[in-house]
Write a protein that holds these residues in place. Structure first.
Motif, PDB file in Angstrom:
ATOM      1  N   LEU A   1      40.057  50.018  81.081  1.00  0.00           N
ATOM      2  CA  LEU A   1      41.050  49.545  80.115  1.00  0.00           C
ATOM      3  C   LEU A   1      42.471  49.889  80.558  1.00  0.00           C
ATOM      4  O   LEU A   1      43.412  49.133  80.273  1.00  0.00           O
ATOM      5  N   ALA A   2      42.656  50.985  81.251  1.00  0.00           N
ATOM      6  CA  ALA A   2      43.981  51.290  81.806  1.00  0.00           C
ATOM      7  C   ALA A   2      44.378  50.234  82.832  1.00  0.00           C
ATOM      8  O   ALA A   2      45.536  49.810  82.886  1.00  0.00           O
ATOM      9  N   ALA A   3      43.405  49.788  83.635  1.00  0.00           N
ATOM     10  CA  ALA A   3      43.671  48.723  84.601  1.00  0.00           C
ATOM     11  C   ALA A   3      44.039  47.429  83.874  1.00  0.00           C
ATOM     12  O   ALA A   3      45.003  46.732  84.248  1.00  0.00           O
ATOM     13  N   GLU A   4      43.287  47.087  82.830  1.00  0.00           N
ATOM     14  CA  GLU A   4      43.564  45.872  82.071  1.00  0.00           C
ATOM     15  C   GLU A   4      44.946  45.933  81.424  1.00  0.00           C
ATOM     16  O   GLU A   4      45.700  44.944  81.417  1.00  0.00           O
ATOM     17  N   ASP A   5      45.295  47.078  80.863  1.00  0.00           N
ATOM     18  CA  ASP A   5      46.584  47.243  80.209  1.00  0.00           C
ATOM     19  C   ASP A   5      47.723  47.044  81.204  1.00  0.00           C
ATOM     20  O   ASP A   5      48.704  46.334  80.930  1.00  0.00           O
ATOM     21  N   ALA A   6      47.609  47.655  82.380  1.00  0.00           N
ATOM     22  CA  ALA A   6      48.646  47.507  83.399  1.00  0.00           C
ATOM     23  C   ALA A   6      48.782  46.055  83.834  1.00  0.00           C
ATOM     24  O   ALA A   6      49.894  45.549  84.024  1.00  0.00           O
ATOM     25  N   LEU A   7      47.653  45.366  83.978  1.00  0.00           N
ATOM     26  CA  LEU A   7      47.688  43.965  84.380  1.00  0.00           C
ATOM     27  C   LEU A   7      48.389  43.109  83.333  1.00  0.00           C
ATOM     28  O   LEU A   7      49.287  42.310  83.644  1.00  0.00           O
ATOM     29  N   LEU A   8      48.002  43.264  82.078  1.00  0.00           N
ATOM     30  CA  LEU A   8      48.576  42.433  81.021  1.00  0.00           C
ATOM     31  C   LEU A   8      50.066  42.714  80.842  1.00  0.00           C
ATOM     32  O   LEU A   8      50.869  41.791  80.612  1.00  0.00           O
ATOM     33  N   ARG A   9      50.472  43.967  80.975  1.00  0.00           N
ATOM     34  CA  ARG A   9      51.894  44.281  80.835  1.00  0.00           C
ATOM     35  C   ARG A   9      52.700  43.788  82.033  1.00  0.00           C
ATOM     36  O   ARG A   9      53.910  43.558  81.925  1.00  0.00           O
ATOM     37  N   THR A  10      52.034  43.636  83.175  1.00  0.00           N
ATOM     38  CA  THR A  10      52.722  43.139  84.367  1.00  0.00           C
ATOM     39  C   THR A  10      52.953  41.638  84.297  1.00  0.00           C
ATOM     40  O   THR A  10      54.026  41.142  84.651  1.00  0.00           O
ATOM     41  N   VAL A  11      51.942  40.890  83.832  1.00  0.00           N
ATOM     42  CA  VAL A  11      52.011  39.424  83.948  1.00  0.00           C
ATOM     43  C   VAL A  11      52.389  38.724  82.644  1.00  0.00           C
ATOM     44  O   VAL A  11      52.675  37.525  82.663  1.00  0.00           O
ATOM     45  N   CYS A  12      52.390  39.444  81.511  1.00  0.00           N
ATOM     46  CA  CYS A  12      52.701  38.810  80.229  1.00  0.00           C
ATOM     47  C   CYS A  12      53.990  39.364  79.645  1.00  0.00           C
ATOM     48  O   CYS A  12      54.345  40.515  79.865  1.00  0.00           O
ATOM     49  N   LYS A  13      54.645  38.535  78.872  1.00  0.00           N
ATOM     50  CA  LYS A  13      55.818  38.936  78.107  1.00  0.00           C
ATOM     51  C   LYS A  13      55.652  38.407  76.685  1.00  0.00           C
ATOM     52  O   LYS A  13      54.812  37.533  76.435  1.00  0.00           O
ATOM     53  N   PRO A  14      56.414  38.914  75.722  1.00  0.00           N
ATOM     54  CA  PRO A  14      56.318  38.393  74.356  1.00  0.00           C
ATOM     55  C   PRO A  14      56.489  36.875  74.327  1.00  0.00           C
ATOM     56  O   PRO A  14      57.384  36.320  74.965  1.00  0.00           O
ATOM     57  N   GLY A  15      55.584  36.228  73.594  1.00  0.00           N
ATOM     58  CA  GLY A  15      55.591  34.777  73.518  1.00  0.00           C
ATOM     59  C   GLY A  15      54.581  34.113  74.434  1.00  0.00           C
ATOM     60  O   GLY A  15      54.293  32.920  74.282  1.00  0.00           O
ATOM     61  N   ASP A  16      54.020  34.866  75.386  1.00  0.00           N
ATOM     62  CA  ASP A  16      52.982  34.313  76.256  1.00  0.00           C
ATOM     63  C   ASP A  16      51.647  34.250  75.520  1.00  0.00           C
ATOM     64  O   ASP A  16      51.463  34.858  74.457  1.00  0.00           O
ATOM     65  N   HIS A  17      50.703  33.547  76.125  1.00  0.00           N
ATOM     66  CA  HIS A  17      49.402  33.300  75.510  1.00  0.00           C
ATOM     67  C   HIS A  17      48.299  33.670  76.494  1.00  0.00           C
ATOM     68  O   HIS A  17      48.396  33.361  77.689  1.00  0.00           O
TER      69      HIS A  17
END
Length: 385
Positions: free
Chosen positions: A84-100
């Motif tokens: 889950l730490a890996a998933e969190d880092a990935l999502l915070r890297t590639v997503c910004k507010p307003g993304d889907h």
């Protein structure tokens, strides 16, 4: 070991040797555990081997990260404190507010909780869809869709998604295809070779293989994305520790031979359950009647060590089967040499209750270990009653 030389080696050879060269100081054939926080610098800013502080980089973790990248045929591997730490880092890297983000309809409960309860809190939208239905996937993609998140086989219903086909859909829409490869491991399936952009692992599971470590990993196909992920790994700090990295490296050395036994045992058990009068459905991609069987044959070496099934009599009957098992230990997690049994609705997927990702109440999930399969079959016989 160069990338060119790695391409000429078989999987089991890479598992043992990639990132695992002999220690130049002592000749030790196993990488040392560099249980160290900081490193002597040769003058201000003069780093020996690029190491300054073990959150940023550690030689034992580097060995694991190089190994992960080699096994997944990727350009950059990164090791984390948990999946889950890996998933969190990935999502915070590639997503910004307003993304889907588009999730699979039966995603792991922890992934669902992370996206729906945490990531959504800072403005990222999400939907769930059957990833095996390409038309449904295309219809669910929005202009702001940034990630197609895929589990194949999925947890806990063992759904199969066509990675190569979804890679084409992702490219058409400008989204990243992220594949959670935990259930398969790189021994059975290499999503980056099939067109995925990033692979996610809970290295706690088959990679570690002995239920004695918690860890996670990311492997990126694109080196520029890999650098961005590495920046966030360091900035956020949820890195794999040296001893945990060493334990995963040790487990990976036997990944191929373990997976062969996991798969052989699981296939025997799946066929047994398919004939049992108290079992109403079996989810295992190795069964010809599984709706994803043909795709699994195309993209997997074998069908994995996970089996789930539904029990006649509903939720209480399923819970009773879990309680009566003896060799199958009642517990969460998966991928260890010992067999585990659980009730997903009350355990690993409780966070999905009441959501579109809620799992059937009569479902039992098995992580089939490498014990003698006849003993496992006898345990299931008495547990089913």
């Amino acid at each position: 070991m160069s990338e060119q030389s790695q391409q000429q080696l078989g999987f089991d050879t890479l598992a043992i040797h990639a990132g695992n060269g002999a220690d130049p100081r002592t000749g030790a054939v196993v990488p040392p555990i560099y249980q160290v926080s900081t490193y002597k610098q040769d003058g201000v800013g003069g780093l020996r081997g690029g190491y300054e502080y073990s959150r940023s980089a550690n030689p034992t973790r580097t060995a694991l990260e190089e190994n992960l990248a080699a096994l997944e045929a990727g350009r950059r591997g990164l090791a984390f404190a948990s999946g889950l730490a890996a998933e969190d880092a990935l999502l915070r890297t590639v997503c910004k507010p307003g993304d889907h983000v588009l999730l699979p309809g039966d995603a792991y409960g922890g992934t669902f909780r992370l996206v729906s309860k945490v990531v959504a809190g800072w403005g990222v939208e999400w939907d769930a869809v059957d990833m095996a239905d390409l038309d449904a996937v295309r219809a669910s993609i929005r202009p702001n869709t940034r990630v197609l998140w895929v589990e194949t086989p999925s947890n806990p219903l063992l759904g199969i998604a066509d990675i190569a086909a979804l890679a084409s859909v992702a490219r058409e829409s400008g989204a990243l295809l992220v594949v959670d490869n935990t259930f398969a491991s790189p021994y059975l399936q290499q999503p980056l070779v099939l067109g995925a952009d990033v692979v996610v692992h809970s290295t706690t599971k088959y990679m570690g293989g002995h239920s004695d470590v918690v860890g996670g990993g990311l492997v990126a196909a694109d080196p520029e994305l890999g650098e961005r992920l590495a920046f966030h790994q360091n900035a956020m700090g949820a890195v794999a520790g040296p001893f945990d990295s060493w334990l995963v490296l040790r487990g990976i050395k036997t990944l191929g031979v373990r997976m062969d036994r996991h798969c052989a045992n699981a296939e025997r058990i799946a066929h047994y359950l398919a004939e049992h009068p108290r079992v109403t459905a079996v989810h295992y991609p190795g069964l010809p009647e599984h709706p994803g069987h043909e795709v699994a044959v195309k993209q997997m070496r074998a069908f994995g060590g996970m089996v789930s099934f539904r029990v006649a009599g509903g939720e209480e009957a399923a819970v009773a089967v879990c309680d009566r098992a003896k060799l199958f230990t009642l517990g969460e997690s998966l991928g260890g040499v010992e067999s585990l049994i659980e009730h997903p609705g009350r355990m690993t997927h409780a966070s999905a209750a009441g959501s579109p990702l809620e799992v059937p109440a009569d479902l039992v999930r098995l992580s089939v270990g490498i014990e003698s399969v006849d003993d496992l079959l006898a345990d299931l016989t008495q547990a089913l009653g």
